[in-house]
Design a protein around this motif. Structure first.
Motif, PDB file in Angstrom:
ATOM      1  N   VAL A  27       1.213  -1.160   0.194  1.00 27.71           N
ATOM      2  CA  VAL A  27       0.142   0.328  -0.156  1.00 27.71           C
ATOM      3  C   VAL A  27       1.042   1.124   0.241  1.00 27.71           C
ATOM      4  O   VAL A  27       1.850   1.221   1.025  1.00 27.71           O
ATOM      5  N   GLU A  28       0.906   2.303  -1.308  1.00 27.72           N
ATOM      6  CA  GLU A  28       1.614   3.257  -1.071  1.00 27.72           C
ATOM      7  C   GLU A  28       0.856   4.446   0.087  1.00 27.72           C
ATOM      8  O   GLU A  28      -0.263   4.448   0.321  1.00 27.72           O
ATOM      9  N   GLY A  29       1.886   4.975   0.312  1.00 24.52           N
ATOM     10  CA  GLY A  29       1.759   6.130   1.516  1.00 24.52           C
ATOM     11  C   GLY A  29       1.170   4.904   3.137  1.00 24.52           C
ATOM     12  O   GLY A  29       0.425   6.794   3.422  1.00 24.52           O
ATOM     13  N   SER A  30       1.572   4.199   3.661  1.00 28.21           N
ATOM     14  CA  SER A  30       0.455   3.696   4.633  1.00 28.21           C
ATOM     15  C   SER A  30       1.060   5.002   5.682  1.00 28.21           C
ATOM     16  O   SER A  30       2.522   4.960   5.850  1.00 28.21           O
ATOM     17  N   PRO A  31       0.780   5.125   6.717  1.00 26.71           N
ATOM     18  CA  PRO A  31       0.805   5.819   7.657  1.00 26.71           C
ATOM     19  C   PRO A  31       1.801   4.927   8.860  1.00 26.71           C
ATOM     20  O   PRO A  31       2.954   4.562   9.659  1.00 26.71           O
ATOM     21  N   LEU A  32       1.818   3.113   8.575  1.00 26.11           N
ATOM     22  CA  LEU A  32       2.298   2.314   8.831  1.00 26.11           C
ATOM     23  C   LEU A  32       3.762   1.964   8.450  1.00 26.11           C
ATOM     24  O   LEU A  32       3.925   2.030   7.803  1.00 26.11           O
ATOM     25  N   ARG A  33       4.654   1.292   9.567  1.00 26.90           N
ATOM     26  CA  ARG A  33       5.771   1.045   9.355  1.00 26.90           C
ATOM     27  C   ARG A  33       5.943  -0.093   9.264  1.00 26.90           C
ATOM     28  O   ARG A  33       6.022  -1.314   9.445  1.00 26.90           O
ATOM     29  N   MET A  34       6.555  -0.473   8.082  1.00 29.05           N
ATOM     30  CA  MET A  34       6.434  -2.348   7.208  1.00 29.05           C
ATOM     31  C   MET A  34       7.666  -3.305   8.203  1.00 29.05           C
ATOM     32  O   MET A  34       8.538  -2.193   8.457  1.00 29.05           O
ATOM     33  N   PRO A  35       7.392  -3.628   8.604  1.00 31.30           N
ATOM     34  CA  PRO A  35       7.877  -4.809   9.532  1.00 31.30           C
ATOM     35  C   PRO A  35       9.563  -5.188   9.176  1.00 31.30           C
ATOM     36  O   PRO A  35       9.266  -5.573   7.723  1.00 31.30           O
ATOM     37  N   ASP A  36      10.123  -5.253   9.118  1.00 32.75           N
ATOM     38  CA  ASP A  36      11.577  -6.181   9.386  1.00 32.75           C
ATOM     39  C   ASP A  36      11.090  -7.415   7.761  1.00 32.75           C
ATOM     40  O   ASP A  36      10.638  -8.432   8.180  1.00 32.75           O
ATOM     41  N   ASP A  37      12.103  -7.647   6.551  1.00 34.10           N
ATOM     42  CA  ASP A  37      12.013  -8.768   6.428  1.00 34.10           C
ATOM     43  C   ASP A  37      11.584 -10.392   7.572  1.00 34.10           C
ATOM     44  O   ASP A  37      10.615 -10.789   7.478  1.00 34.10           O
ATOM     45  N   GLU A  38      12.528 -10.337   8.406  1.00 34.60           N
ATOM     46  CA  GLU A  38      12.876 -11.405   8.686  1.00 34.60           C
ATOM     47  C   GLU A  38      11.470 -12.045   9.680  1.00 34.60           C
ATOM     48  O   GLU A  38      11.200 -12.379  10.118  1.00 34.60           O
ATOM     49  N   VAL A  39      10.712 -10.645  10.554  1.00 33.91           N
ATOM     50  CA  VAL A  39       9.710 -10.741  10.929  1.00 33.91           C
ATOM     51  C   VAL A  39       8.500 -11.010  10.121  1.00 33.91           C
ATOM     52  O   VAL A  39       7.397 -11.554  10.483  1.00 33.91           O
ATOM     53  N   LEU A  40       8.475 -10.235   8.925  1.00 31.60           N
ATOM     54  CA  LEU A  40       7.385 -10.970   7.707  1.00 31.60           C
ATOM     55  C   LEU A  40       7.968 -12.231   7.797  1.00 31.60           C
ATOM     56  O   LEU A  40       6.550 -13.073   7.018  1.00 31.60           O
ATOM     57  N   LEU A  41       8.579 -12.632   7.231  1.00 36.88           N
ATOM     58  CA  LEU A  41       8.845 -14.158   6.896  1.00 36.88           C
ATOM     59  C   LEU A  41       8.506 -15.036   8.533  1.00 36.88           C
ATOM     60  O   LEU A  41       7.978 -16.279   8.247  1.00 36.88           O
ATOM     61  N   GLU A  42       8.655 -14.348   9.075  1.00 41.25           N
ATOM     62  CA  GLU A  42       8.180 -15.166  10.957  1.00 41.25           C
ATOM     63  C   GLU A  42       6.999 -15.434  10.719  1.00 41.25           C
ATOM     64  O   GLU A  42       6.228 -15.968  10.752  1.00 41.25           O
ATOM     65  N   LEU A  43       6.127 -13.859  10.618  1.00 38.98           N
ATOM     66  CA  LEU A  43       4.301 -13.838  10.598  1.00 38.98           C
ATOM     67  C   LEU A  43       3.868 -15.103   9.363  1.00 38.98           C
ATOM     68  O   LEU A  43       2.566 -16.407  10.389  1.00 38.98           O
TER      69      LEU A  43
END
Length: 370
Positions: A27-43
């Protein structure tokens, strides 16, 4: 008399906060911070394992190994995203539909299902895992979480509580009392409402006239957030920030319960297949997998490895629950009071005599056959 100026910062956004679209694109311009790649993989890994656990538990119910099981298929992003946002020192207060959250927090799979097996009311040590008992009555875990967090602050502990509830629980008095206490005390509690559209068969439109469930926090002076509950990255980001704030926050996560309320429910009586298909196209596991694959982070080898881990997890659960539970009738009396009453001691002694007589009779019969 002067009136207070409304605090507009308490209001949720008009649209749910998100980091990933249903197709997995960012999503472009989201006010949220994207989690790190390691966190995304763990999710992703934890959601795959959690879903396999959920389908295995459903199968075990059909085989008679569980008395009942409320599936959380479709709600993995809410439970996994929120639990992985917790710090080790934080506490989780779950409901009966949050078994995936329990195993994500480290509770043994069989222990998470003990209540639903009809065995012990609690199959794990709450202090070891920092997980309260699963609550079957709606919303009773909400005041528990507030009281715990308020007490922790009194003791000088840097601890927050995450309490999980469904949309139906927001109509209960316990939730309103908990929100009121949390607002007055500024207790560090995150209320995560998994709005899956139905309280058993009752749709949200018949429960509340509020614009969103997130708006309910405003009346208690609690900041409220509306988030896409099928976006694990967004849920993780929102809950991480809320837990770190040290203040009460009400988070409404829009999601959907794909399966029936429990194995005893016929969902086709109150919703149609087109509605389910609409939400299947917004699957939280597929959404994150698509995002990771598009960035080259989830190749076939990694995907196969995660799937194999999930199968091993399910196989271990099958083996444990397919073994008959060993029960001791004396446990009926051991945990009623810290010090058994005279009446309990009398009842325990009576049962012991009856069991001894039964065993003696069986031994006599065996001797006669010999």
């Amino acid at each position: 008399m002067a009136t207070a100026t409304p605090d507009r910062t308490l209001l949720p956004t008009e649209e749910p906060l998100a980091l990933l679209r249903p197709d997995g694109s960012a999503v472009e311009g989201s006010p949220l911070r994207m989690p790190d790649d390691e966190v995304l993989l763990e999710l992703h890994r934890r959601m795959v394992v959690g879903r396999r656990f959920d389908t295995q538990a459903t199968a075990l119910t059909r085989q008679g190994r569980l008395a009942v099981y409320p599936s959380s298929r479709g709600q993995e992003a809410c439970q996994v995203g929120a639990v992985l946002a917790m710090r080790e020192r934080d506490w989780l207060f779950p409901t009966y539909r949050d078994s995936v959250a329990l195993v994500t927090r480290g509770v043994p799979a069989a222990g998470a299902l003990t209540l639903l097996r009809g065995d012990w009311h609690l199959g794990y040590d709450p202090r070891e895992h920092r997980v309260g008992p699963q609550c079957t009555p709606l919303a009773t875990n909400t005041p528990h979480a507030v009281g715990f967090a308020h007490a922790a602050r009194y003791k000088g502990e840097d601890t927050a509580a995450l309490v999980l509830l469904g949309d139906g629980a927001t109509s209960e008095g316990d939730t309103h009392e908990a929100l009121n206490f949390a607002g007055v005390w500024k207790a560090p509690v995150v209320f995560l409402v998994q709005n899956n559209g139905y309280a058993i068969s009752v749709p949200l439109s018949k429960q509340t006239a509020a614009p969103t469930l997130a708006h309910k926090g405003i009346g208690y002076g609690i900041r409220s957030v509306l988030v896409d509950g099928n976006d694990a990255a967004a849920v993780h980001a929102v809950v991480s920030e809320a837990l770190a704030s040290g203040e009460p926050v009400l988070v409404e996560a829009l999601t959907y319960r794909i399966e029936a309320h429990t194995n005893a429910d016929d969902a086709s009586r109150y919703r149609d297949s087109a509605e389910v298909a609409h939400w299947l196209a917004r699957d939280p596991v597929d959404r994150l997998a698509s995002h990771l694959a598009s960035r080259g982070l989830l190749d076939p080898a990694r995907r196969d490895s995660v799937d194999a881990e999930a199968e091993e997890f399910a196989a271990a659960l099958r083996a444990e629950l397919n073994a008959d539970a060993r029960v001791d009738p004396a446990d009926l009396f051991r945990h009623v009071y810290a010090e058994p009453t005279a009446q309990l001691r009398e009842q325990a002694a009576m049962l012991a005599r009856e069991l001894d007589a039964e065993h003696s009779g069986a031994d006599d019969l065996d001797g006669g056959r010999a």
